[in-house]
Enzyme design. Sequence first.
Site, short mmCIF file in Angstrom:
data_model
loop_
_atom_site.label_atom_id
_atom_site.label_comp_id
_atom_site.label_asym_id
_atom_site.label_seq_id
_atom_site.Cartn_x
_atom_site.Cartn_y
_atom_site.Cartn_z
N GLU A 52 57.21 39.42 -0.94
CA GLU A 52 58.35 40.32 -1.05
C GLU A 52 58.86 40.40 -2.48
O GLU A 52 58.81 39.42 -3.23
CB GLU A 52 59.46 39.83 -0.11
CG GLU A 52 59.02 40.00 1.34
CD GLU A 52 59.99 39.42 2.37
OE1 GLU A 52 60.12 40.05 3.42
OE2 GLU A 52 60.58 38.38 2.13
N CYS A 91 63.48 40.83 -8.58
CA CYS A 91 63.09 39.46 -8.24
C CYS A 91 61.68 39.51 -7.66
O CYS A 91 61.44 40.19 -6.67
CB CYS A 91 64.10 38.93 -7.22
SG CYS A 91 63.68 37.31 -6.57
N CYS A 103 54.55 28.62 -0.19
CA CYS A 103 54.81 27.66 -1.27
C CYS A 103 54.55 26.25 -0.75
O CYS A 103 54.91 25.91 0.37
CB CYS A 103 56.26 27.77 -1.74
SG CYS A 103 56.65 26.63 -3.09
N CYS A 160 60.58 22.77 0.16
CA CYS A 160 61.99 22.37 0.13
C CYS A 160 62.59 22.62 1.52
O CYS A 160 62.28 23.61 2.17
CB CYS A 160 62.74 23.20 -0.91
SG CYS A 160 62.07 22.99 -2.56
N CYS A 182 64.38 26.10 2.44
CA CYS A 182 63.76 27.35 1.99
C CYS A 182 62.78 27.90 3.02
O CYS A 182 61.85 27.20 3.43
CB CYS A 182 63.06 27.12 0.66
SG CYS A 182 62.13 28.56 0.08
N GLY A 227 57.38 31.44 -3.77
CA GLY A 227 56.42 30.64 -4.51
C GLY A 227 57.01 29.88 -5.68
O GLY A 227 58.11 30.16 -6.16
N GLU A 228 56.25 28.90 -6.15
CA GLU A 228 56.63 28.11 -7.32
C GLU A 228 55.79 28.61 -8.51
O GLU A 228 54.59 28.33 -8.59
CB GLU A 228 56.37 26.62 -7.03
CG GLU A 228 56.48 25.69 -8.23
CD GLU A 228 57.72 25.94 -9.11
OE1 GLU A 228 58.84 25.84 -8.61
OE2 GLU A 228 57.53 26.23 -10.31
N LEU A 268 68.03 22.49 -9.16
CA LEU A 268 68.41 21.08 -9.17
C LEU A 268 68.78 20.61 -7.75
O LEU A 268 68.17 19.69 -7.21
CB LEU A 268 69.59 20.90 -10.13
CG LEU A 268 69.79 19.51 -10.70
CD1 LEU A 268 68.57 19.02 -11.45
CD2 LEU A 268 71.01 19.49 -11.64
N HIS A 269 69.79 21.20 -7.18
CA HIS A 269 70.16 21.01 -5.76
C HIS A 269 70.65 19.64 -5.35
O HIS A 269 71.07 19.45 -4.20
CB HIS A 269 69.02 21.41 -4.82
CG HIS A 269 68.47 22.77 -5.05
ND1 HIS A 269 69.28 23.85 -5.28
CD2 HIS A 269 67.19 23.24 -5.12
CE1 HIS A 269 68.52 24.92 -5.45
NE2 HIS A 269 67.26 24.58 -5.37
N CYS A 325 68.37 35.04 -1.46
CA CYS A 325 67.59 33.89 -1.93
C CYS A 325 67.14 33.03 -0.77
O CYS A 325 67.96 32.67 0.08
CB CYS A 325 68.43 32.99 -2.81
SG CYS A 325 69.13 33.76 -4.21
N1 SAH Z 1 60.13 28.06 -6.45
C1 SAH Z 1 61.08 28.38 -7.42
C2 SAH Z 1 61.48 29.84 -7.44
C3 SAH Z 1 61.68 30.50 -6.10
S1 SAH Z 1 63.05 29.98 -5.17
C4 SAH Z 1 62.30 27.49 -7.31
O1 SAH Z 1 62.41 26.77 -6.32
O2 SAH Z 1 63.10 27.48 -8.22
C5 SAH Z 1 64.41 30.74 -6.00
C6 SAH Z 1 65.76 30.07 -5.76
O3 SAH Z 1 66.19 30.27 -4.40
C7 SAH Z 1 65.69 28.57 -5.94
O4 SAH Z 1 66.77 28.10 -6.69
C8 SAH Z 1 65.76 28.08 -4.53
O5 SAH Z 1 66.17 26.78 -4.47
C9 SAH Z 1 66.70 29.06 -3.89
N2 SAH Z 1 66.67 29.01 -2.43
C10 SAH Z 1 65.62 28.71 -1.65
N3 SAH Z 1 65.97 28.77 -0.34
C11 SAH Z 1 67.27 29.13 -0.30
C12 SAH Z 1 68.19 29.38 0.76
N4 SAH Z 1 67.83 29.30 2.02
N5 SAH Z 1 69.45 29.74 0.43
C13 SAH Z 1 69.82 29.87 -0.86
N6 SAH Z 1 68.99 29.66 -1.91
C14 SAH Z 1 67.72 29.29 -1.63
FE1 SF4 Z 2 61.13 25.11 -2.91
FE2 SF4 Z 2 61.12 27.30 -4.48
FE3 SF4 Z 2 58.97 26.64 -3.03
FE4 SF4 Z 2 61.15 27.53 -1.78
S1 SF4 Z 2 59.88 28.69 -3.20
S2 SF4 Z 2 59.85 25.77 -1.19
S3 SF4 Z 2 62.75 26.67 -3.09
S4 SF4 Z 2 59.84 25.47 -4.69
#
Ligand code: SAH
Ligand code: SF4
Length: 392
Positions: free
Chosen positions: A97, A110, A117, A121, A124, A179-180, A234-235, A353
């Site tokens: 997407e 975006c 991925c 996390c 996500c 994706g990362e 960071l989270h 996000c």
């Molecule tokens: N993989 C990379 C980039 C894609 S995710 C990363 O993790 O940074 C982009 C952002 O969306 C990241 O900061 C991620 O932590 C955040 N994100 C992922 N799942 C989310 C959710 N359910 N609600 C809000 N933000 C989220």
């Molecule tokens: Fe984590 Fe970013 Fe991958 Fe989602 S897309 S699992 S936030 S690294």
Amino acid sequence: MTQGLHSPVNLLDFDSSSLTEWCAQQGEKPFRAKQLLRWIHQSGEADFSAMTDLAKSLRQKLIESAEIRAPQVVSDHVSTDGTRKWLLDVGKGNAIESVFIPETRRGTLCISTQAGCAVNCSFCSTGKQGFNRNLTTGEIIGQLWWANNVLGAVAAEEIENGEHESDRVISNVVLMGMGEPLLNYDQVLPALRLMLDDNAYGLSKRRVTLSTSGVVPMMDRLRDDCPVALAVSLHASNDNLRDELVPLNRKYPLRELLSACERYLERAPRDFITFEYVMLDGVNDSDAHARELVALTRDISCKFNLIPFNPFPNSNLGRSPRDRIRAFGQILLDAGIVTTIRKTRGDDIDAACGQLAGEVKDRTRLSERSMKKRAIPIQTAKRVEDSHEGLI
Ligand code: SAH
Ligand code: SF4
């Protein structure tokens, strides 16, 4: 880069240097690569026969051996707040997407870098679907190519009607979709270079942001190869919590991650790193967590972007209440850290996000689902404000 008789080479896969090399292999001069880049990325042209300043013989050669192929669009949704989401088919039942977020003074696209991925996390939706595959450079830049063409055409009409002043609709690109990006470095790097290339999209490094969950060695490589603006997910304020939320932390713990951020700052186009922090109710959102964050990031020039968690089916996590997010942010602000709360955009079309899942496996169900979604009364409009990120 070998080219079989029956598989045309996709010119979206090439940045300037690899296209120049490819042209040389075809017996063509370097300036042809420049012309081609401009046709492809600035004019959005996919038809070689329309590239009138190329020699006829070259046009013929291109028609026979090359193509300009972006991922195919499966669906296109527009949110009540103007956010627009495209679902793109990348083959074998995988979809990705891209989301366009219009604002008063900028337009942000975006884009995704992987189908699924592997980082997994816990908050996500992309992570929950597992890793499918890396996207190619053509599939990554193809998202920008496509959106630029579609949105450029809309803007051109509006200019004619006097409703719009410029056809430059996409002013910023963020690699924050599925994706990362740093786990697909070899394909991401040429795409970044095209975004910055004056013969392609000509964006400044400050307007291209790569978001990473913290792949430390690749942050160093990015710093050396193409230091665009950096956002770090960071989270969590300590390793125990981050190990749970972002499993990659077990490999690259906070101390290493923060040192990599400091090294990145030596070459970064902005003099701060943006830390993203998803606000999870009762998990990472207490005053004590905020104070721990202040101490953790004391020595680093940074800005915080607090992201209200966006729920998805079976996530078992909740969004921190608005007042909690504000109180958390206030502690960071009082410590002198610039802090913003991210506006949730496009959540009526699952474009916020972390909601990007990109399923395409069952198209019938998907279209039923999207039709249902369009019929749902929209509750998000009241949240729409001017900026994607708002100061508290
Ligand atoms: N993989 C990379 C980039 C894609 S995710 C990363 O993790 O940074 C982009 C952002 O969306 C990241 O900061 C991620 O932590 C955040 N994100 C992922 N799942 C989310 C959710 N359910 N609600 C809000 N933000 C989220
Ligand atoms: Fe984590 Fe970013 Fe991958 Fe989602 S897309 S699992 S936030 S690294």
